[in-house]
Design a protein around this motif. Structure first.
Motif, PDB file in Angstrom:
ATOM      1  N   UNK A 169      48.141  33.508 -33.508  1.00 45.75           N
ATOM      2  CA  UNK A 169      49.186  34.522 -33.593  1.00 45.75           C
ATOM      3  C   UNK A 169      49.410  35.075 -32.193  1.00 45.75           C
ATOM      4  N   UNK A 170      50.659  35.080 -31.767  1.00 37.79           N
ATOM      5  CA  UNK A 170      51.063  35.625 -30.475  1.00 37.79           C
ATOM      6  C   UNK A 170      51.448  37.078 -30.718  1.00 37.79           C
ATOM      7  N   UNK A 171      50.577  38.005 -30.308  1.00 35.76           N
ATOM      8  CA  UNK A 171      50.844  39.413 -30.595  1.00 35.76           C
ATOM      9  C   UNK A 171      50.365  40.294 -29.445  1.00 35.76           C
ATOM     10  N   UNK A 172      50.878  41.505 -29.409  1.00 38.48           N
ATOM     11  CA  UNK A 172      50.523  42.467 -28.385  1.00 38.48           C
ATOM     12  C   UNK A 172      49.088  42.941 -28.574  1.00 38.48           C
ATOM     13  N   UNK A 173      48.495  43.407 -27.493  1.00 32.96           N
ATOM     14  CA  UNK A 173      47.143  43.948 -27.561  1.00 32.96           C
ATOM     15  C   UNK A 173      47.125  45.201 -28.435  1.00 32.96           C
ATOM     16  N   UNK A 174      48.226  45.913 -28.460  1.00 33.83           N
ATOM     17  CA  UNK A 174      48.323  47.160 -29.225  1.00 33.83           C
ATOM     18  C   UNK A 174      48.475  46.922 -30.727  1.00 33.83           C
ATOM     19  N   UNK A 175      48.885  45.715 -31.125  1.00 28.91           N
ATOM     20  CA  UNK A 175      49.076  45.412 -32.546  1.00 28.91           C
ATOM     21  C   UNK A 175      47.737  45.390 -33.274  1.00 28.91           C
ATOM     22  N   UNK A 176      47.768  45.789 -34.533  1.00 29.35           N
ATOM     23  CA  UNK A 176      46.568  45.734 -35.370  1.00 29.35           C
ATOM     24  C   UNK A 176      46.234  44.276 -35.691  1.00 29.35           C
ATOM     25  N   UNK A 177      44.951  43.934 -35.813  1.00 29.06           N
ATOM     26  CA  UNK A 177      44.580  42.558 -36.158  1.00 29.06           C
ATOM     27  C   UNK A 177      45.102  42.166 -37.540  1.00 29.06           C
ATOM     28  N   UNK A 178      45.395  40.876 -37.709  1.00 30.02           N
ATOM     29  CA  UNK A 178      45.840  40.374 -39.014  1.00 30.02           C
ATOM     30  C   UNK A 178      44.710  40.513 -40.023  1.00 30.02           C
ATOM     31  N   UNK A 179      45.068  40.715 -41.284  1.00 29.55           N
ATOM     32  CA  UNK A 179      44.053  40.888 -42.323  1.00 29.55           C
ATOM     33  C   UNK A 179      44.089  39.803 -43.385  1.00 29.55           C
ATOM     34  N   UNK A 180      45.245  39.135 -43.536  1.00 29.22           N
ATOM     35  CA  UNK A 180      45.367  38.122 -44.583  1.00 29.22           C
ATOM     36  C   UNK A 180      45.842  36.796 -44.000  1.00 29.22           C
ATOM     37  N   UNK A 181      45.522  35.726 -44.727  1.00 26.38           N
ATOM     38  CA  UNK A 181      45.906  34.370 -44.343  1.00 26.38           C
ATOM     39  C   UNK A 181      47.425  34.234 -44.371  1.00 26.38           C
ATOM     40  N   UNK A 182      47.953  33.382 -43.495  1.00 28.17           N
ATOM     41  CA  UNK A 182      49.397  33.186 -43.424  1.00 28.17           C
ATOM     42  C   UNK A 182      49.914  32.209 -44.476  1.00 28.17           C
ATOM     43  N   UNK A 183      49.005  31.478 -45.138  1.00 24.22           N
ATOM     44  CA  UNK A 183      49.440  30.571 -46.196  1.00 24.22           C
ATOM     45  C   UNK A 183      49.890  31.410 -47.387  1.00 24.22           C
TER      46      UNK A 183
END
Length: 89
Positions: free
Chosen positions: A17-31
């Protein structure tokens, strides 16, 4: 912005995932059918990313290099005798 790698704890799918440092980490699978919890993996870090028109070997040369190159090119310049002779029919 950094690229983070995640792994699903339920199905084992890994994705980036290409995301900003400020963004919260992902919690669920993308499938769409899985939606399991994910864990952010430790990455090796990003290497250099070159953007733009490019980099040339002469960009970071010492000033004396171009003078030495000119001297070398004049010393090895081709003469008329170095050219191959034209073929006759």
């Amino acid at each position: 912005m950094p690229t983070y790698e995640y792994e699903c704890q339920k199905c084992g799918h890994t994705f980036e995932v290409f995301q900003s440092i400020k963004d919260a980490p992902k919690k669920t699978c993308v499938k769409p059918k899985c939606r399991g919890r994910v864990k952010r993996l430790l990455g090796t870090g990003a290497g250099m990313i070159f953007k733009g028109s490019g980099f040339y070997i002469t960009d970071y040369r010492k000033p004396g290099y171009s003078e030495a190159a000119k001297k070398d090119s004049t010393a090895v310049s081709p003469t008329k005798s170095d050219k191959p002779a034209a073929k006759k029919d």
